[in-house]
Design an enzyme around this catalytic site. Structure first.
Site, PDB file in Angstrom:
ATOM      1  N   ASN A  99       0.853  -1.186   0.000  1.00 42.65           N
ATOM      2  CA  ASN A  99       0.000   0.000   0.000  1.00 42.65           C
ATOM      3  C   ASN A  99       0.888   1.236   0.000  1.00 42.65           C
ATOM      4  O   ASN A  99       1.810   1.339   0.806  1.00 42.65           O
ATOM      5  CB  ASN A  99      -0.922  -0.039   1.228  1.00 42.65           C
ATOM      6  N   CYS A 130      -6.834   8.172   2.774  1.00 37.54           N
ATOM      7  CA  CYS A 130      -6.562   8.343   4.206  1.00 37.54           C
ATOM      8  C   CYS A 130      -7.168   9.666   4.679  1.00 37.54           C
ATOM      9  O   CYS A 130      -6.829  10.728   4.149  1.00 37.54           O
ATOM     10  CB  CYS A 130      -5.067   8.331   4.476  1.00 37.54           C
ATOM     11  N   LYS A 165      -7.510   2.397  -3.606  1.00 34.27           N
ATOM     12  CA  LYS A 165      -8.358   2.264  -2.415  1.00 34.27           C
ATOM     13  C   LYS A 165      -9.155   3.554  -2.220  1.00 34.27           C
ATOM     14  O   LYS A 165      -8.592   4.637  -2.058  1.00 34.27           O
ATOM     15  CB  LYS A 165      -7.500   1.968  -1.179  1.00 34.27           C
ATOM     16  N   GLY A 217     -14.599  -0.729  11.913  1.00 39.75           N
ATOM     17  CA  GLY A 217     -15.140  -1.754  12.806  1.00 39.75           C
ATOM     18  C   GLY A 217     -16.580  -2.085  12.451  1.00 39.75           C
ATOM     19  O   GLY A 217     -17.128  -1.575  11.467  1.00 39.75           O
ATOM     20  N   GLY A 243     -14.323  -3.211   5.225  1.00 39.05           N
ATOM     21  CA  GLY A 243     -15.075  -2.320   6.111  1.00 39.05           C
ATOM     22  C   GLY A 243     -15.975  -3.091   7.048  1.00 39.05           C
ATOM     23  O   GLY A 243     -17.027  -3.576   6.646  1.00 39.05           O
TER      24      GLY A 243
HETATM   25  C1  SIN Z   1      -3.610   6.431   9.092  1.00 40.58           C
HETATM   26  O1  SIN Z   1      -2.422   6.075   9.048  1.00 40.58           O
HETATM   27  O2  SIN Z   1      -3.936   7.559   9.490  1.00 40.58           O
HETATM   28  C2  SIN Z   1      -4.695   5.496   8.663  1.00 40.58           C
HETATM   29  C3  SIN Z   1      -4.528   5.049   7.280  1.00 40.58           C
HETATM   30  C4  SIN Z   1      -5.716   5.247   6.416  1.00 40.58           C
HETATM   31  O3  SIN Z   1      -6.827   5.484   6.901  1.00 40.58           O
HETATM   32  O4  SIN Z   1      -5.572   5.152   5.203  1.00 40.58           O
END
Ligand code: SIN
Length: 307
Positions: A99, A130, A165, A217, A243
């Site tokens: 990723n 993110c 994603k 969650g 998810g």
């Molecule tokens: C993060 O590192 O803040 C979470 C990663 C994500 O939600 O893609």
């Protein structure tokens, strides 16, 4: 004999189960709980060009049904990934998906160019979603034109499969899926976390130092399932569902709505061995349903006429 394998664009997975990025280290740290070869594939924590310290604490906050995170893409950067993680991936029978994240389209391209030296990496997942790195603004990957552009530019520098994603924090996720398909994506991962927050009403203290963060969650499953379904009916490329998946039944629902594979994320925090358990439970559950392959279930939803 039940056939557990699935086709994910050009990749064949031995079963439809993948770890979700950011919930399982880079994968092999978890080998005491899940054998590296047991899964269909491993998805790494997001890797960026430079190391990132991440956001201030608190950056995890438990809620009634799942939790919020605002990690901020903490990672040691692409060189440390190549030096320390990649050698341990050698010989894996499961597919390895790295990723990749970045603050600009150029960052994604540079990170993937650097990762190209690692033949152990089978595919890339682009973290266009993110919610924790732009000061509470929606991820820039929620703009279809940007998502298409990043995907296209990464595809220009690699022959490996690329999965984009997506964020659920958009009004028409089907359009996002179409955009990355137009950019040449080999598949879509649907979805990353929902934007959420928590607050202590007595003290007024937010649950996260950044106030907003990504909610994941059990509670997000119906939203994620709808997003995955919408993506699957919008594009011809495969969809990876993600998810709130916590049980085998949850995973099978994502397959039925059209996903070719599923990622398990937050549920692994409560039970780090869950992914291996799901793989073991799958054949009996399919047999019980009179189905002889996972592929037979994919997209078998009976969507009413006109919907
Ligand atoms: C993060 O590192 O803040 C979470 C990663 C994500 O939600 O893609």
């Amino acid at each position: 004999m039940t056939d557990l394998s699935v086709q994910l664009g050009p990749l064949q997975l031995r079963n439809p189960f993948l770890s979700a990025s950011g919930t399982f280290g880079h994968g092999l740290e978890m080998k005491h709980f899940v054998s590296p070869d047991a899964l269909g594939g491993w998805v790494s924590k997001t890797v960026t060009i430079e190391p990132r310290a991440g956001n201030p604490a608190p950056r995890i906050c438990e809620t009634e049904a799942g939790f919020l995170n605002s990690i901020g893409l903490e990672n040691r950067g692409v060189q440390a990934y190549l030096d320390n993680i990649v050698p341990a991936l050698r010989g894996s029978e499961a597919v390895i998906i790295t990723n990749v994240g970045g603050a600009s389209p150029d960052d994604f391209v540079t990170a993937v160019e650097r990762l190209e030296e690692a033949e152990e990496v089978d595919a890339y997942e682009l973290n266009l979603s993110c919610p924790n790195v732009q000061g509470g603004k929606l991820p820039y990957g929620t703009d279809p034109a940007v998502a298409e552009d990043v995907t296209r530019r990464v595809k220009d520098v690699t022959k490996k499969p690329v999965f984009s994603k997506l964020s659920p924090n958009v009004s028409r996720i089907g359009d996002m899926a179409k955009a990355v398909e137009a950019g040449g994506a080999d598949g879509v991962t649907a979805v990353n976390t929902l934007l959420g927050m928590a607050v202590d009403w007595r003290t007024g203290a937010p649950g996260l130092a950044t106030v907003q963060g990504g909610y994941s969650g059990r509670g997000v499953k119906p939203v994620a399932l709808r997003c995955a379904w919408e993506c699957a009916r919008s594009v011809d490329i495969p969809v990876i569902g993600c998810g709130g998946i916590s049980t085998l039944e949850d995973a099978l629902e994502f397959l039925v709505v059209g996903c070719s594979a599923v990622q398990i994320g937050t549920a692994s925090f409560a039970n780090p061995g869950l992914l291996a358990e799901l793989v073991l439970e799958l054949p009996a559950k399919l047999q019980e349903a009179g189905v002889d392959s996972v592929e037979a279930l994919i997209g078998s939803i009976r969507t009413p006429e006109g919907v």
